[in-house]
Design a protein around this motif. Structure first.
Motif, mmCIF file in Angstrom:
data_model
loop_
_atom_site.group_PDB
_atom_site.id
_atom_site.type_symbol
_atom_site.label_atom_id
_atom_site.label_comp_id
_atom_site.label_asym_id
_atom_site.label_seq_id
_atom_site.Cartn_x
_atom_site.Cartn_y
_atom_site.Cartn_z
ATOM 1 N N TYR A 25 -7.333 3.157 -7.060
ATOM 2 C CA TYR A 25 -7.021 4.304 -6.210
ATOM 3 C C TYR A 25 -8.208 4.648 -5.322
ATOM 4 O O TYR A 25 -9.361 4.492 -5.720
ATOM 5 C CB TYR A 25 -6.715 5.545 -7.051
ATOM 6 N N SER A 26 -7.903 5.152 -4.140
ATOM 7 C CA SER A 26 -8.931 5.721 -3.277
ATOM 8 C C SER A 26 -8.394 7.022 -2.708
ATOM 9 O O SER A 26 -7.183 7.272 -2.724
ATOM 10 C CB SER A 26 -9.314 4.760 -2.150
ATOM 11 N N VAL A 27 -9.312 7.881 -2.252
ATOM 12 C CA VAL A 27 -8.909 9.170 -1.709
ATOM 13 C C VAL A 27 -9.678 9.445 -0.419
ATOM 14 O O VAL A 27 -10.719 8.841 -0.148
ATOM 15 C CB VAL A 27 -9.155 10.332 -2.709
ATOM 16 N N SER A 28 -9.138 10.366 0.346
ATOM 17 C CA SER A 28 -9.847 10.833 1.530
ATOM 18 C C SER A 28 -9.512 12.293 1.765
ATOM 19 O O SER A 28 -8.394 12.742 1.499
ATOM 20 C CB SER A 28 -9.468 9.998 2.762
ATOM 21 N N ARG A 29 -10.508 13.007 2.269
ATOM 22 C CA ARG A 29 -10.315 14.419 2.602
ATOM 23 C C ARG A 29 -11.083 14.699 3.891
ATOM 24 O O ARG A 29 -12.281 14.947 3.867
ATOM 25 C CB ARG A 29 -10.809 15.322 1.469
ATOM 26 N N SER A 30 -10.365 14.663 4.979
ATOM 27 C CA SER A 30 -10.967 14.894 6.291
ATOM 28 C C SER A 30 -10.822 16.346 6.743
ATOM 29 O O SER A 30 -11.509 16.788 7.674
ATOM 30 C CB SER A 30 -10.336 13.963 7.328
ATOM 31 N N LYS A 31 -9.929 17.083 6.095
ATOM 32 C CA LYS A 31 -9.731 18.495 6.386
ATOM 33 C C LYS A 31 -9.614 19.246 5.068
ATOM 34 O O LYS A 31 -9.189 18.680 4.061
ATOM 35 C CB LYS A 31 -8.454 18.718 7.214
ATOM 36 N N THR A 32 -9.967 20.517 5.089
ATOM 37 C CA THR A 32 -9.885 21.327 3.870
ATOM 38 C C THR A 32 -8.495 21.274 3.260
ATOM 39 O O THR A 32 -8.341 21.212 2.046
ATOM 40 C CB THR A 32 -10.250 22.791 4.166
ATOM 41 N N GLU A 33 -7.470 21.297 4.098
ATOM 42 C CA GLU A 33 -6.113 21.453 3.596
ATOM 43 C C GLU A 33 -5.438 20.165 3.136
ATOM 44 O O GLU A 33 -4.405 20.223 2.485
ATOM 45 C CB GLU A 33 -5.245 22.130 4.664
ATOM 46 N N PRO A 89 0.834 -1.207 0.000
ATOM 47 C CA PRO A 89 0.000 0.000 0.000
ATOM 48 C C PRO A 89 0.866 1.254 0.000
ATOM 49 O O PRO A 89 1.959 1.271 0.561
ATOM 50 C CB PRO A 89 -0.790 -0.130 1.306
ATOM 51 N N VAL A 90 0.374 2.277 -0.656
ATOM 52 C CA VAL A 90 1.098 3.544 -0.749
ATOM 53 C C VAL A 90 0.112 4.686 -0.559
ATOM 54 O O VAL A 90 -0.993 4.651 -1.110
ATOM 55 C CB VAL A 90 1.767 3.710 -2.134
ATOM 56 N N THR A 91 0.507 5.671 0.227
ATOM 57 C CA THR A 91 -0.319 6.866 0.393
ATOM 58 C C THR A 91 0.497 8.095 0.047
ATOM 59 O O THR A 91 1.598 8.281 0.555
ATOM 60 C CB THR A 91 -0.856 6.986 1.830
ATOM 61 N N LEU A 92 -0.072 8.915 -0.833
ATOM 62 C CA LEU A 92 0.526 10.192 -1.200
ATOM 63 C C LEU A 92 -0.300 11.300 -0.569
ATOM 64 O O LEU A 92 -1.527 11.221 -0.519
ATOM 65 C CB LEU A 92 0.551 10.347 -2.723
ATOM 66 N N ARG A 93 0.406 12.334 -0.128
ATOM 67 C CA ARG A 93 -0.280 13.412 0.583
ATOM 68 C C ARG A 93 -0.157 14.716 -0.175
ATOM 69 O O ARG A 93 0.886 15.051 -0.733
ATOM 70 C CB ARG A 93 0.296 13.583 1.980
ATOM 71 N N CYS A 94 -1.256 15.462 -0.157
ATOM 72 C CA CYS A 94 -1.271 16.808 -0.698
ATOM 73 C C CYS A 94 -1.775 17.749 0.385
ATOM 74 O O CYS A 94 -2.851 17.517 0.959
ATOM 75 C CB CYS A 94 -2.174 16.892 -1.924
ATOM 76 N N HIS A 95 -1.004 18.781 0.643
ATOM 77 C CA HIS A 95 -1.361 19.756 1.671
ATOM 78 C C HIS A 95 -1.387 21.140 1.047
ATOM 79 O O HIS A 95 -0.449 21.543 0.369
ATOM 80 C CB HIS A 95 -0.329 19.715 2.804
ATOM 81 N N LEU A 151 -4.151 10.408 -1.392
ATOM 82 C CA LEU A 151 -4.368 9.430 -2.459
ATOM 83 C C LEU A 151 -3.736 8.118 -2.011
ATOM 84 O O LEU A 151 -2.552 8.093 -1.683
ATOM 85 C CB LEU A 151 -3.719 9.902 -3.760
ATOM 86 N N THR A 152 -4.518 7.045 -2.030
ATOM 87 C CA THR A 152 -4.017 5.744 -1.585
ATOM 88 C C THR A 152 -4.102 4.722 -2.698
ATOM 89 O O THR A 152 -5.138 4.605 -3.363
ATOM 90 C CB THR A 152 -4.816 5.242 -0.364
ATOM 91 N N LEU A 153 -2.998 4.027 -2.875
ATOM 92 C CA LEU A 153 -2.961 2.861 -3.745
ATOM 93 C C LEU A 153 -2.999 1.666 -2.797
ATOM 94 O O LEU A 153 -2.047 1.419 -2.061
ATOM 95 C CB LEU A 153 -1.680 2.829 -4.574
ATOM 96 N N GLU A 154 -4.087 0.956 -2.775
ATOM 97 C CA GLU A 154 -4.270 -0.115 -1.789
ATOM 98 C C GLU A 154 -3.265 -1.239 -1.980
ATOM 99 O O GLU A 154 -2.756 -1.801 -1.027
ATOM 100 C CB GLU A 154 -5.691 -0.670 -1.869
ATOM 101 N N SER A 155 -2.973 -1.550 -3.238
ATOM 102 C CA SER A 155 -2.026 -2.607 -3.572
ATOM 103 C C SER A 155 -1.343 -2.197 -4.880
ATOM 104 O O SER A 155 -1.887 -2.415 -5.962
ATOM 105 C CB SER A 155 -2.754 -3.943 -3.732
ATOM 106 N N ALA A 156 -0.197 -1.579 -4.751
ATOM 107 C CA ALA A 156 0.442 -0.955 -5.908
ATOM 108 C C ALA A 156 0.782 -1.977 -6.995
ATOM 109 O O ALA A 156 1.191 -3.115 -6.718
ATOM 110 C CB ALA A 156 1.703 -0.231 -5.468
ATOM 111 N N THR A 157 0.604 -1.551 -8.243
ATOM 112 C CA THR A 157 0.976 -2.358 -9.402
ATOM 113 C C THR A 157 1.949 -1.573 -10.275
ATOM 114 O O THR A 157 2.005 -0.335 -10.187
ATOM 115 C CB THR A 157 -0.251 -2.739 -10.240
ATOM 116 N N SER A 158 2.658 -2.260 -11.137
ATOM 117 C CA SER A 158 3.650 -1.588 -11.984
ATOM 118 C C SER A 158 2.996 -0.561 -12.898
ATOM 119 O O SER A 158 3.625 0.432 -13.277
ATOM 120 C CB SER A 158 4.430 -2.615 -12.806
#
Lengths: 111, 114
Positions: free
Chosen positions: A64-72, A18-24, A76-83
């Motif tokens: 891919y899945s995403v979550s936004r719990s705060k405005t800022e 799994p991989v999570t990328l963050r945007c702030h 982005l989550t890759l539950e099981s990364a593939t090539s």
């Protein structure tokens, strides 16, 4: 760069992890987006958010899945990364009917 | 379905030349057409944008021409410079509602030789 920070900037991971990328953002923009950029395909929308906890799919959302719990913050989550998910990922923010502002990207390599 | 088609994929001009990048769209509901410029290692940045109530918009050396009936728009770079070498993306969106998102063309890699 409209106060957009993407983390990490580079990541190498193995297939199946799994991989999570963050945007702030510090601009208090309502809209946030995740795009991926690949040679020959340009920028393709993965998911976007039009408010806290309000998200929708883009044209290439599978895997891919995403979550936004705060405005800022927009994750982005890759539950099981593939090539095939090796790419450069860009976060963007904006207000309704206004230009989008992009971060400097996260280069993800899935081995 | 590719909603915004961009051409050419790549373009090489000499300094002082006028590169032209073309885009065509299919969705007649689109009413906002921006161009983005991207340098290596950076995110795209807004260059210039147009709405369909005008046929041309100019900002410095950059001009957008818009043809609503043909559903086409183009970017012209006057007196191009080596510093203009970058990837250019056209995009389109529709106004109104909460469903605000940009659809991008595939990009044009511009090289301006000294």
């Amino acid at each position: 760069d409209a106060g957009i920070t993407q983390s990490p900037r580079h990541k190498v991971t193995e297939t199946g992890t799994p991989v999570t990328l963050r945007c702030h953002q510090t601009e208090n923009h309502r809209y946030m987006y995740w795009y991926r950029q690949d040679p020959g395909h340009g920028l393709r929308l993965i998911h976007y958010s039009y408010g806290v906890k309000d998200t929708d799919k883009g044209e290439v959302s599978d895997g891919y899945s995403v979550s936004r719990s705060k405005t800022e913050d927009f994750l982005l989550t890759l539950e099981s990364a593939t090539s095939s998910q090796t790419s450069v990922y860009f976060c963007a923010t904006g207000q309704l009917n206004s230009p989008l502002h992009f971060g400097n990207g996260t280069r993800l390599t899935v081995t | 379905q590719q909603q915004v088609k961009q051409s050419p994929q790549s373009l090489i001009v000499q300094k002082g030349g006028i590169p032209i990048i073309n885009c065509a769209y299919e969705n007649t509901a689109f009413d906002y057409f921006p161009w983005y410029q991207q340098f290596p290692g950076k995110g795209p940045a807004l260059l210039i944008a147009i709405r369909p109530d005008v046929s041309e918009k100019k900002e410095g050396r950059f001009t957008i021409s818009f043809n609503k009936s043909a559903k086409q728009f183009s970017l012209h770079i006057m007196d191009s410079q080596p510093g203009d070498s970058a990837t250019y993306f056209c995009a389109a969106s529709r106004s109104g509602g909460s469903n605000y998102k940009l659809t991008f063309g595939k990009g044009t890699l511009l090289t301006v030789n000294p």
